[in-house]
Design an enzyme around this catalytic site. Structure first.
Site, PDB file in Angstrom:
ATOM      1  N   GLU A   1      58.376  49.220 -26.783  1.00  0.00           N
ATOM      2  CA  GLU A   1      57.400  50.506 -26.977  1.00  0.00           C
ATOM      3  C   GLU A   1      56.357  50.462 -25.790  1.00  0.00           C
ATOM      4  O   GLU A   1      55.810  51.408 -25.407  1.00  0.00           O
ATOM      5  CB  GLU A   1      56.729  50.412 -28.301  1.00  0.00           C
ATOM      6  CG  GLU A   1      57.759  50.862 -29.230  1.00  0.00           C
ATOM      7  CD  GLU A   1      58.535  52.078 -29.123  1.00  0.00           C
ATOM      8  OE1 GLU A   1      57.997  53.171 -28.706  1.00  0.00           O
ATOM      9  OE2 GLU A   1      59.788  52.016 -29.037  1.00  0.00           O
TER      10      GLU A   1
ATOM     11  N   ASP B   1      65.643  61.299   7.535  1.00  0.00           N
ATOM     12  CA  ASP B   1      66.044  61.434   6.034  1.00  0.00           C
ATOM     13  C   ASP B   1      65.079  62.962   5.549  1.00  0.00           C
ATOM     14  O   ASP B   1      64.077  63.338   6.116  1.00  0.00           O
ATOM     15  CB  ASP B   1      65.546  60.478   5.160  1.00  0.00           C
ATOM     16  CG  ASP B   1      66.402  59.258   5.074  1.00  0.00           C
ATOM     17  OD1 ASP B   1      67.626  59.610   5.297  1.00  0.00           O
ATOM     18  OD2 ASP B   1      66.107  58.374   4.788  1.00  0.00           O
TER      19      ASP B   1
ATOM     20  N   PRO C   1      56.385  55.542 -17.026  1.00  0.00           N
ATOM     21  CA  PRO C   1      56.294  56.845 -17.113  1.00  0.00           C
ATOM     22  C   PRO C   1      55.046  57.493 -17.327  1.00  0.00           C
ATOM     23  O   PRO C   1      55.036  58.899 -17.164  1.00  0.00           O
ATOM     24  CB  PRO C   1      57.448  57.118 -18.195  1.00  0.00           C
ATOM     25  CG  PRO C   1      57.616  55.961 -18.945  1.00  0.00           C
ATOM     26  CD  PRO C   1      56.980  54.823 -18.207  1.00  0.00           C
TER      27      PRO C   1
HETATM   28 CL1  6GU Z   1      58.010  53.608 -13.620  1.00  0.00          CL
HETATM   29  N1  6GU Z   1      59.307  53.136 -16.064  1.00  0.00           N
HETATM   30  C1  6GU Z   1      59.839  53.453 -17.085  1.00  0.00           C
HETATM   31  N2  6GU Z   1      60.264  52.497 -18.049  1.00  0.00           N
HETATM   32  N3  6GU Z   1      60.365  54.673 -16.995  1.00  0.00           N
HETATM   33  C2  6GU Z   1      60.171  55.586 -16.243  1.00  0.00           C
HETATM   34  C3  6GU Z   1      59.557  55.093 -15.172  1.00  0.00           C
HETATM   35  C4  6GU Z   1      59.093  53.956 -15.034  1.00  0.00           C
HETATM   36  N4  6GU Z   1      59.672  56.258 -14.221  1.00  0.00           N
HETATM   37  C5  6GU Z   1      60.120  57.221 -14.849  1.00  0.00           C
HETATM   38  N5  6GU Z   1      60.541  56.917 -16.083  1.00  0.00           N
END
Ligand code: 6GU
Length: 260
Positions: free
Chosen positions: A126, A179, A99
């Site tokens: 983590e 789409d 993220p």
């Molecule tokens: Cl790529 N990984 C994780 N762990 N959480 C996320 C993500 C990726 N994209 C949005 N949230």
């Protein structure tokens, strides 16, 4: 399909079984059957260096949670890359799904699809020792501004979004180009869809779709796509060069909304 075109996707994950979700079902499964792509998972636990198969440890400096250790991931990445190279991928890129990256879009999916092969690294806990990320990662990708409990679902989202665009994977060669977000729709949302029965729960299918008049149907669909995009995603409507037809439809939409 020519095996030379087979996309090679490897995934480093503590939960390889999660990937059965895309390997065993639907369009992604058909793509595997047709050798449009292949999938190989690597469990870092099998590359753990000590007798207890440890893959995580407490963070230096303290704090909650655990951090994934560099070495088991390093060895798993080596194995994945070695397999890709053996399959003819010259320089497979390593993608860290996290993220802490810019959220990917349709254009980003199409860029990833240009690679013959990719190695996805999925984190848990983590996070991952920063030195591993600095030394081994070519690309960081997020799927949106929210946090998942691990990278697996995000990696599957990316793989699904890519695989369905591969030639021959969808039933109807046209359904991917049309789409929402695809260049053929030029970045607008999709129009609504209807099927039998003609009247359901007191509501009829829009007359234009029953007319058999191809030009009328296409104009109706384009107008609905514009209307939806305007209402739900006005950000998609900014800074665009509209066609004469679109300007006419947008004007109609504006007139209709004035009346209401
Ligand atoms: Cl790529 N990984 C994780 N762990 N959480 C996320 C993500 C990726 N994209 C949005 N949230």
């Amino acid at each position: 399909m020519n095996t030379r075109e087979t996309k090679r996707y490897d995934v480093v994950t503590l939960f390889p079984e999660m990937f059965d979700a895309i390997a065993d079902h639907g369009i992604t499964r058909r793509g595997l059957d047709e050798k449009a792509w292949e999938l190989q998972c690597w469990n870092p636990r099998e590359f753990a260096v000590n007798a207890y198969k440890t893959i995580d440890d407490r963070p230096y400096g303290g704090g909650p949670g655990m951090v994934m250790m560099a070495e088991p991931l390093n060895a798993a990445l080596d194995a994945a890359i070695k397999r890709q190279v053996a399959q003819g991928v010259a320089k497979p890129k390593v993608v860290y799904v996290t993220p802490q990256a810019k959220p990917i879009t349709d254009a980003g999916i199409r860029d990833l699809l240009k690679e013959d092969g990719l190695v996805f690294l999925c984190g848990r806990y983590e996070g991952i020792d920063e030195r591993l990320i600095q030394q081994r990662i070519d690309l960081e990708v997020s799927i949106g501004d929210y946090v998942l409990s691990g990278g697996e679902l995000a990696a599957m989202v990316l793989i699904d979004a890519m695989v369905r665009l591969l030639p021959g994977v969808l039933n109807d060669g046209n359904s991917a180009v049309e789409d929402s977000f695809s260049p053929a729709r030029d970045g607008l949302l999709d129009h609504p869809h209807y099927t039998r029965p003609e009247v359901w729960n007191g509501e009829s299918v829009p007359a234009a779709l029953m007319s058999g008049d191809h030009a009328r149907i296409e104009a109706w669909r384009r107008k609905q796509a514009l209307k939806r995009s305007l209402a739900r995603r006005p950000d998609l409507m900014q800074n665009r060069a509209w066609s004469k037809q679109d300007l006419k439809l947008l004007d109609e939409i504006q007139q209709e909304q004035k009346k209401q």
